[in-house]
Motif scaffolding. Sequence first.
Motif, PDB file in Angstrom:
ATOM      1  N   LYS A 159       0.845  -1.186   0.000  1.00  0.00           N
ATOM      2  CA  LYS A 159       0.000   0.000   0.000  1.00  0.00           C
ATOM      3  C   LYS A 159       0.890   1.249   0.000  1.00  0.00           C
ATOM      4  O   LYS A 159       1.914   1.288   0.680  1.00  0.00           O
ATOM      5  N   LEU A 175      -3.029   5.040  -1.456  1.00  0.00           N
ATOM      6  CA  LEU A 175      -3.170   5.876  -2.641  1.00  0.00           C
ATOM      7  C   LEU A 175      -2.983   5.044  -3.912  1.00  0.00           C
ATOM      8  O   LEU A 175      -2.323   4.013  -3.901  1.00  0.00           O
ATOM      9  N   LYS A 176      -3.557   5.523  -4.994  1.00  0.00           N
ATOM     10  CA  LYS A 176      -3.489   4.821  -6.267  1.00  0.00           C
ATOM     11  C   LYS A 176      -2.275   5.288  -7.078  1.00  0.00           C
ATOM     12  O   LYS A 176      -1.966   6.475  -7.123  1.00  0.00           O
ATOM     13  N   VAL A 177      -1.628   4.340  -7.734  1.00  0.00           N
ATOM     14  CA  VAL A 177      -0.527   4.652  -8.641  1.00  0.00           C
ATOM     15  C   VAL A 177      -1.080   4.688 -10.063  1.00  0.00           C
ATOM     16  O   VAL A 177      -1.666   3.718 -10.537  1.00  0.00           O
ATOM     17  N   ARG A 178      -0.921   5.821 -10.728  1.00  0.00           N
ATOM     18  CA  ARG A 178      -1.482   6.015 -12.069  1.00  0.00           C
ATOM     19  C   ARG A 178      -0.348   6.242 -13.081  1.00  0.00           C
ATOM     20  O   ARG A 178       0.799   6.463 -12.720  1.00  0.00           O
ATOM     21  N   VAL A 187       1.647   9.198  -8.310  1.00  0.00           N
ATOM     22  CA  VAL A 187       0.768   8.760  -7.228  1.00  0.00           C
ATOM     23  C   VAL A 187      -0.366   9.761  -7.096  1.00  0.00           C
ATOM     24  O   VAL A 187      -0.133  10.948  -6.832  1.00  0.00           O
ATOM     25  N   GLU A 188      -1.570   9.287  -7.284  1.00  0.00           N
ATOM     26  CA  GLU A 188      -2.739  10.159  -7.252  1.00  0.00           C
ATOM     27  C   GLU A 188      -2.999  10.690  -5.843  1.00  0.00           C
ATOM     28  O   GLU A 188      -2.932   9.945  -4.863  1.00  0.00           O
TER      29      GLU A 188
END
Length: 246
Positions: A159, A175-178, A187-188
Amino acid sequence: MNIKVAIRVRPFNAREKQMNTDLCVRMNKHTTEVLDEDNKTVLKSFTLDNSFWSHSGFTERGDGYLAPDSPQSQYADQTHVYDILGKDLLSNALEGYNCCLFAYGQTGAGKSYSVFGYGANKGIVPMLCNELLDGTRLSNSESRSFTLSVSMLEIYNEKVQDLLVPIASRPRAGLKVRENTKIGVFVEALSKYEVSTYDQIENVIAEGNKNKTLASTLMNATSSRAHTIITLELIQKELAANKQTQ
């Protein structure tokens, strides 16, 4: 692409001293040698860009800084490590290149000490930031300006979490990785703080370190149980003939 590889050996910790541990490593300029149990035969030899001997040959000054104990000492202190590795990072960054400092090793190996430092023994990142913002490298003028921002995250149990956000306020899923075609991987919703002085950067790093996931191990009583990433984003703008370049 220019890659430098360096290795550093630290002093024995309290557990290793209690166990009367034998030293099985020897360094000679760029070469690191692994010795047998009798410390006589070289079992393996590695030639790297730098081999930093930081195991012995040092004394603690009144301010807490660990320095070579004599002119003949081969002890590599924090300043020496920065001069060899950090100054190149800074110069390349100022020329517009993306730079990365990657520290690898088992828990208690001294990664955080080399990168961030402790007390008077500042590491590569704080020393780089101090030189970056001391007024000699960067300055705003009518024709040139710069902005510097800092972000800090950790990867723990797969995470991604923002270290500059209090633990209670973080999303449980992380957090989301875009990926974006223009800016690449990011990282969003990762927070980013603009800084203009070294004290501000030091406060950001202190806040991030305070929010790290820690746990005790046999090798380190305050081991970080996660991968930590700190990002410094430098944007320089120059106005030439009524045209702005970045």
